[in-house]
Design a protein around this motif. Structure first.
Motif, PDB file in Angstrom:
ATOM      1  N   PRO A   1      -0.244   8.829  -8.229  1.00 21.21           N
ATOM      2  CA  PRO A   1      -1.492   9.691  -8.392  1.00 21.21           C
ATOM      3  C   PRO A   1      -2.642   8.607  -8.539  1.00 21.21           C
ATOM      4  N   GLU A   2      -3.826   8.909  -8.162  1.00 22.76           N
ATOM      5  CA  GLU A   2      -5.069   8.252  -8.341  1.00 22.76           C
ATOM      6  C   GLU A   2      -5.160   8.020 -10.060  1.00 22.76           C
ATOM      7  N   GLY A   3      -5.592   6.678 -10.372  1.00 26.58           N
ATOM      8  CA  GLY A   3      -5.868   6.463 -11.637  1.00 26.58           C
ATOM      9  C   GLY A   3      -4.234   5.942 -12.482  1.00 26.58           C
ATOM     10  N   ARG A   4      -3.181   6.111 -11.741  1.00 26.46           N
ATOM     11  CA  ARG A   4      -1.839   5.687 -12.523  1.00 26.46           C
ATOM     12  C   ARG A   4      -1.379   4.838 -11.581  1.00 26.46           C
ATOM     13  N   GLU A   5      -1.979   4.078 -10.731  1.00 21.36           N
ATOM     14  CA  GLU A   5      -1.533   3.144  -9.699  1.00 21.36           C
ATOM     15  C   GLU A   5      -0.731   2.025 -10.584  1.00 21.36           C
TER      16      GLU A   5
ATOM     17  N   LYS B   1       0.729  -1.245  -0.156  1.00 24.22           N
ATOM     18  CA  LYS B   1      -0.009   0.051   0.159  1.00 24.22           C
ATOM     19  C   LYS B   1       0.885   1.274   0.042  1.00 24.22           C
TER      20      LYS B   1
END
Length: 191
Positions: free
Chosen positions: A20-24, A13
């Motif tokens: 960033p969110e959407g680039r995990e 985690k």
């Protein structure tokens, strides 16, 4: 077996939190290093768990893991010794260095893992430091202008419990698993 549970899940985690969110999905490589640090290689379970964390298919994760030679997809020794056999290294004696590594590690041609599981010997297509040919790595740390005699010394040191200091570029890594944790960004390289 579940690789990412408890402290390891928290580390996964932490890695995911760097992106960033959407680039995990960009966390795929450090998560593969984390999986490798747990088992000493990236197992089928490791591929599945990384895929689950990233909402990817196992095939997508395996495509990355199988493309890069720094991810081991089969059981691996405590130490990984890689010998570059690309053109620059080959012209300066890499074949003889690789042969000396086989002999010193007691690994037959066509195999990679020593009987005592201490050393994995890997022929590397290119380690990217042609100016210092022939080059070898021990747990990702570079050793420059390696001769057959020097290769025997490196393997003898590993067998004796010593970790040889690299030529440059950072400290020696105590093991392949420890190097994988550093590459996952979870620990600083030893000073």
């Amino acid at each position: 077996m579940t690789l990412f549970e408890g402290a390891r899940l928290e580390e996964a985690k932490q890695i995911l939190g760097r992106y960033p969110e959407g680039r995990e999905r960009s966390a795929i490589m450090p998560l593969l290093y984390l999986a490798q640090s747990v088992e000493g290689h990236v197992s089928r379970d490791g591929l599945k768990e990384v895929a689950g964390l990233l909402d990817l298919t196992t095939a997508e994760v395996e495509a990355v893991a199988s493309f890069y030679s720094m991810y081991r997809l089969r059981p691996t020794g405590t130490h990984v010794v890689s010998v570059c056999t690309n053109l620059a290294c080959m012209l300066r004696g890499a074949r003889e260095v690789f042969e000396a590594a086989h002999q010193a590690a007691g690994i037959r041609h066509g195999e990679e893992l020593s009987e005592d599981e201490l050393i994995t010997l890997h022929e590397e297509e290119c380690l990217g430091v042609c100016d210092f040919a022939p080059v070898a790595q021990v747990n990702f740390a570079n050793h420059d202008r390696v001769t057959p005699e020097r290769m025997r010394e490196l393997i003898e040191a590993l067998r004796g419990g010593e970790i040889p200091e690299p030529s440059r570029g950072g400290p020696a890594m105590e093991s392949f698993r420890a190097a994988s944790r550093v590459l996952a960004g979870l620990e600083a390289a030893p000073a």
